[in-house]
Enzyme design. Structure first.
Site, PDB file in Angstrom:
ATOM      1  N   GLY A  49       0.839  -1.190   0.000  1.00 29.09           N
ATOM      2  CA  GLY A  49       0.000   0.000   0.000  1.00 29.09           C
ATOM      3  C   GLY A  49       0.872   1.236   0.000  1.00 29.09           C
ATOM      4  O   GLY A  49       2.055   1.168   0.359  1.00 29.09           O
ATOM      5  N   GLN A  54       2.975   9.892   1.596  1.00 29.22           N
ATOM      6  CA  GLN A  54       4.291   9.250   1.561  1.00 29.22           C
ATOM      7  C   GLN A  54       5.110   9.677   0.349  1.00 29.22           C
ATOM      8  O   GLN A  54       6.324   9.485   0.317  1.00 29.22           O
ATOM      9  CB  GLN A  54       4.150   7.728   1.553  1.00 29.22           C
ATOM     10  CG  GLN A  54       3.586   7.171   2.844  1.00 29.22           C
ATOM     11  CD  GLN A  54       3.523   5.657   2.759  1.00 29.22           C
ATOM     12  OE1 GLN A  54       2.547   5.114   2.280  1.00 29.22           O
ATOM     13  NE2 GLN A  54       4.574   4.987   3.207  1.00 29.22           N
ATOM     14  N   CYS A 102       6.451  -0.608   6.678  1.00 25.34           N
ATOM     15  CA  CYS A 102       6.013   0.603   5.977  1.00 25.34           C
ATOM     16  C   CYS A 102       7.154   1.087   5.100  1.00 25.34           C
ATOM     17  O   CYS A 102       8.305   1.059   5.521  1.00 25.34           O
ATOM     18  CB  CYS A 102       5.663   1.661   7.013  1.00 25.34           C
ATOM     19  SG  CYS A 102       5.088   3.207   6.299  1.00 25.34           S
ATOM     20  N   LEU A 103       6.836   1.528   3.888  1.00 24.37           N
ATOM     21  CA  LEU A 103       7.890   2.011   2.987  1.00 24.37           C
ATOM     22  C   LEU A 103       8.552   3.279   3.529  1.00 24.37           C
ATOM     23  O   LEU A 103       9.653   3.627   3.127  1.00 24.37           O
ATOM     24  CB  LEU A 103       7.333   2.259   1.585  1.00 24.37           C
ATOM     25  CG  LEU A 103       6.830   1.004   0.850  1.00 24.37           C
ATOM     26  CD1 LEU A 103       6.371   1.369  -0.560  1.00 24.37           C
ATOM     27  CD2 LEU A 103       7.887  -0.090   0.793  1.00 24.37           C
ATOM     28  N   HIS A 144      -3.928   0.827   7.820  1.00 18.44           N
ATOM     29  CA  HIS A 144      -2.572   1.385   7.778  1.00 18.44           C
ATOM     30  C   HIS A 144      -2.540   2.623   6.855  1.00 18.44           C
ATOM     31  O   HIS A 144      -1.986   3.666   7.213  1.00 18.44           O
ATOM     32  CB  HIS A 144      -1.610   0.290   7.284  1.00 18.44           C
ATOM     33  CG  HIS A 144      -0.177   0.708   7.176  1.00 18.44           C
ATOM     34  ND1 HIS A 144       0.821   0.165   7.957  1.00 18.44           N
ATOM     35  CD2 HIS A 144       0.439   1.611   6.363  1.00 18.44           C
ATOM     36  CE1 HIS A 144       1.984   0.729   7.626  1.00 18.44           C
ATOM     37  NE2 HIS A 144       1.774   1.600   6.657  1.00 18.44           N
ATOM     38  N   GLU A 145      -3.174   2.501   5.684  1.00 18.28           N
ATOM     39  CA  GLU A 145      -3.178   3.628   4.737  1.00 18.28           C
ATOM     40  C   GLU A 145      -4.054   4.773   5.251  1.00 18.28           C
ATOM     41  O   GLU A 145      -3.720   5.948   5.083  1.00 18.28           O
ATOM     42  CB  GLU A 145      -3.662   3.183   3.353  1.00 18.28           C
ATOM     43  CG  GLU A 145      -2.812   2.103   2.697  1.00 18.28           C
ATOM     44  CD  GLU A 145      -1.322   2.348   2.796  1.00 18.28           C
ATOM     45  OE1 GLU A 145      -0.885   3.509   2.695  1.00 18.28           O
ATOM     46  OE2 GLU A 145      -0.572   1.367   2.994  1.00 18.28           O
ATOM     47  N   HIS A 148      -2.062   6.837   7.512  1.00 12.09           N
ATOM     48  CA  HIS A 148      -1.179   7.764   6.781  1.00 12.09           C
ATOM     49  C   HIS A 148      -1.943   9.009   6.356  1.00 12.09           C
ATOM     50  O   HIS A 148      -1.420  10.123   6.436  1.00 12.09           O
ATOM     51  CB  HIS A 148      -0.637   7.092   5.510  1.00 12.09           C
ATOM     52  CG  HIS A 148       0.583   6.250   5.736  1.00 12.09           C
ATOM     53  ND1 HIS A 148       1.718   6.715   6.355  1.00 12.09           N
ATOM     54  CD2 HIS A 148       0.856   4.965   5.393  1.00 12.09           C
ATOM     55  CE1 HIS A 148       2.637   5.750   6.394  1.00 12.09           C
ATOM     56  NE2 HIS A 148       2.125   4.671   5.814  1.00 12.09           N
TER      57      HIS A 148
HETATM   58 NI    NI Z   1       3.051   2.797   5.489  1.00 14.72          NI
END
Ligand code: NI
Length: 177
Positions: A49, A54, A102-103, A144-145, A148
């Site tokens: 995701g 991000q 997480c990226l 999770h998204e 963000h």
């Molecule tokens: Ni993330």
């Protein structure tokens, strides 16, 4: 398509609350290209995701897809989805803990409690209304998204930091053999 630069933890953009996307902008060439770039960026870094904050854009756009993913083997598949102006409602208080990465925090993983099942309301990339129930890992990725988009990251949701682990130590100490 282009690969976008991913903001890492510490970058203030990750703490911004994303703005709603006006519906008449969704079909614009600029937003459609941005969505394509987000998808390309998520795939490039093996994410499941990615939220627009991000990639330095505080807009209410998230993309997700769980396919054959080396970072998350053995997870159920989730088709490629684009979620714009995302809203979630838990269907019960029931939560479960599982690992997340997480990226934007790309070296770490930790156990995070999430609602087991949620109602998801959003628009897709054509502006069409989406309204569906997600559960398990699918619900986890969406939560999770959603975090963000609200300026939060997974470590904020951990009950404590005792499971926070680098990837190498994750492979060494925390994976079931
Ligand atoms: Ni993330």
């Amino acid at each position: 398509m282009s690969i976008l630069k991913v903001a890492r933890l510490g970058n203030p953009v990750l703490r911004k609350v994303a703005e709603d996307m006006p519906l008449d902008q969704i079909s614009s060439a600029e937003i459609q290209k941005f969505i394509d770039d987000m998808i390309e960026t998520m795939k490039e870094y093996d994410g499941v995701g990615l939220a627009a904050v991000q990639v330095h854009e505080p807009k209410q756009v998230a993309v997700l897809e769980v396919a054959d993913n080396p970072r998350y083997p053995q997870k159920p598949r989730v088709p490629l989805s684009v979620l714009i102006n995302l809203k979630i409602t838990p269907l019960s208080e029931e939560m479960e803990e599982d690992w997340e990465g997480c990226l934007s925090i790309n070296e770490l993983r930790g156990k995070v409690p999430r609602y087991k099942s949620i109602r998801v309301q959003a628009r897709d990339r054509n502006g069409k209304e989406l309204n569906f129930v997600a559960s398990g890992f699918h619900a986890r990725v969406i939560q999770h998204e959603w975090d963000h988009l609200n300026g939060k990251v997974f470590v904020d949701r951990m009950r404590d930091l005792s499971t926070l682990t680098h990837l190498q130590e994750f492979a060494r100490y925390w994976t079931e053999k």
